[in-house]
Design an enzyme around this catalytic site. Structure first.
Site, PDB file in Angstrom:
ATOM      1  N   HIS A  77       0.870  -1.177   0.000  1.00 57.35           N
ATOM      2  CA  HIS A  77       0.000   0.000   0.000  1.00 57.35           C
ATOM      3  C   HIS A  77       0.905   1.225   0.000  1.00 57.35           C
ATOM      4  O   HIS A  77       1.975   1.198   0.620  1.00 57.35           O
ATOM      5  CB  HIS A  77      -0.841   0.111   1.275  1.00 57.35           C
ATOM      6  N   GLU A 208     -10.785  -6.437  -5.077  1.00 61.79           N
ATOM      7  CA  GLU A 208     -10.694  -7.538  -4.105  1.00 61.79           C
ATOM      8  C   GLU A 208     -11.952  -7.596  -3.253  1.00 61.79           C
ATOM      9  O   GLU A 208     -12.189  -6.717  -2.428  1.00 61.79           O
ATOM     10  CB  GLU A 208      -9.446  -7.315  -3.221  1.00 61.79           C
ATOM     11  N   ASP A 315      -0.931 -12.491   1.340  1.00 62.95           N
ATOM     12  CA  ASP A 315      -1.553 -11.493   2.214  1.00 62.95           C
ATOM     13  C   ASP A 315      -1.843 -12.205   3.536  1.00 62.95           C
ATOM     14  O   ASP A 315      -2.986 -12.525   3.861  1.00 62.95           O
ATOM     15  CB  ASP A 315      -2.836 -10.951   1.562  1.00 62.95           C
TER      16      ASP A 315
END
Ligand code: XUL
Ligand code: CO
Length: 412
Positions: A77, A208, A315
């Site tokens: 990010h 997502e 993730d």
């Protein structure tokens, strides 16, 4: 040598090209192990010092980790790569400075960005959403941040750009105009598509899905909701989906469900390869260690010809009790092995063709005559009636679920 190399080639492609592993920056390098009930437990040497100094230390440590692990991709990010400043200009300057270093480390190591995303959910200004905020001033801030995020994707040569709608949803229907919010979200995405074209950014856009957490209800609930949203607003040719199975199980589906559904519609772009604990009901972001799950996911991926330009992004975070630095390596290596074994199993299932043959046989009545016309969309209800008058009651056939399950077990 040749035999050894062959071992890593499956269905004409190297295992690493089927798998395209990626390490995520936020969990593995920013995570502290803090939870709502307890203090940080993961004391990482790179997180010490002034914010910009530690951002650089963190980035160097991350590239050392990627290199030692042998992965080719990472994801991040904007705000976990560089700290947010007190103005947009300051945040952008911080990001420029750290991404200059990222670019240098990328060219030294050959490691690439699988995807980048904007954090449009953590700052307090986004508490009521970003693209779906009831206040246009907040939406504008998100747009300005996204513009910089897309510039950053271009600068670092990211192969994909992810939109995760962290707070794009609602907690109470009483204070929410859902139709207006969804339209604004679509318009926000249209602005992103336009700016992408304008700057000549080549990467794949991905949405997502996640059903809840942090919102009570999130608009991007699951794969089918996102596909319907994209089609409703005419955005389906610009986006694919980044499916996270931990979110799929939060939506009440089985692990592989959204991977299979997205793939069936040609919309599977990438996978956040983690797992939840469906017995808990909240987002745990664990490393995937279940070979049954990875076999089913890899079967869908191989059947659609791979994930490129997407990949398998971890993730996932080590547990707050897994406090050794080596646990970061063990977690990633274990998860990579789990996916590699899933891939080998999936390829054997596909190459043997036993299950596919049984499924084909199950639908064989649609390969000729009336069935073929139904399949092509040219049959009518009058024809159905005439067919039944002539042929009477069907002979029901067994679904044979236990046989399929037993055969599947044979491969894992
Ligand atoms: C949150 C989640 C995010 C996205 C990127 O549940 O999965 O980390 O992948 O914002
Ligand atoms: Co994710």
């Amino acid at each position: 040598m040749a035999a050894h190399e062959d071992f890593f080639v499956l269905m004409g492609r190297k295992m690493e090209d089927w798998l395209r592993f990626s390490v995520c920056y936020w969990h593995s390098f920013c995570g502290t192990g803090a939870d709502p009930f307890g203090a940080p437990t993961l004391h990482r040497p790179w997180n010490e010092g002034a914010p910009m100094d530690s951002a650089k230390k963190r980035l160097r440590a991350a590239f050392e980790f990627f290199t030692k692990l042998g992965v080719k991709y990472y994801t991040f990010h904007d705000r976990d790569m560089a700290p947010e400043g007190s103005t947009l200009e300051e945040s952008n300057r911080n990001l420029d400075e750290i991404t200059d270093l990222a670019l240098q480390l990328q060219s030294q190591t050959g490691i690439q960005v699988l995807w980048v995303t904007c954090n449009l959910f953590a700052h307090q200004r986004y508490m009521n959403g970003a693209a779906t905020n009831p206040d246009c001033h907040v939406l504008a801030y998100a747009g300005a941040q996204l513009k910089k995020g897309l510039d950053t994707a271009k600068k670092l040569g990211a192969e994909n750009f992810v939109f995760w709608g962290g707070r794009e949803g609602f907690l109470s229907v009483h204070n929410t105009d859902v139709a207006v919010e969804l339209k604004h979200m679509a318009n926000f995405f249209k602005m992103a598509v336009k700016y992408k074209d304008k700057i000549g950014l080549k990467c794949q856009f991905l949405i997502e899905p996640k059903p809840k957490e942090p919102s009570k209800h999130q608009y991007d609930y699951d794969a089918m909701s996102v596909i319907a949203f994209l089609k409703h607003y005419g955005l389906e040719s610009h986006f694919k989906l980044n499916i996270e199975p931990n979110h799929t199980t939060l939506a009440g589906h089985s692990y592989e469900h959204d991977v299979v559904m997205a793939s069936a519609f040609g919309m599977l772009g990438s996978v956040d390869s983690n797992t939840g604990s469906p017995d808990l009901g909240w987002d745990t972001d664990q490393f995937p260690m279940d070979i049954r799950n990875t076999t089913l996911v890899m079967k869908a991926i191989v059947e659609q010809g791979g994930l490129q330009p997407g990949g398998l992004n971890f993730d996932a975070k080590v547990r707050r009790e897994s406090t050794d630095l080596e646990d970061l390596f063990i977690a990633h290596i274990g998860a990579m092995d789990t996916f590699a074994r899933g891939l080998r199993n999936a390829v054997r299932i596909i190459e043997d063709g036993l299950i596919a043959g049984m499924v084909k046989e199950r639908y064989s009545s649609f390969s000729h005559g009336l069935g073929q016309r139904v399949d092509e969309g040219s049959a009518s209800l009058e024809e159905m009636e005439a067919f039944i008058k002539q042929n009477g009651e069907p002979n029901v056939t067994s679904g044979k679920q236990e046989k399929y399950e037993s055969i599947f077990n044979h491969y894992i």
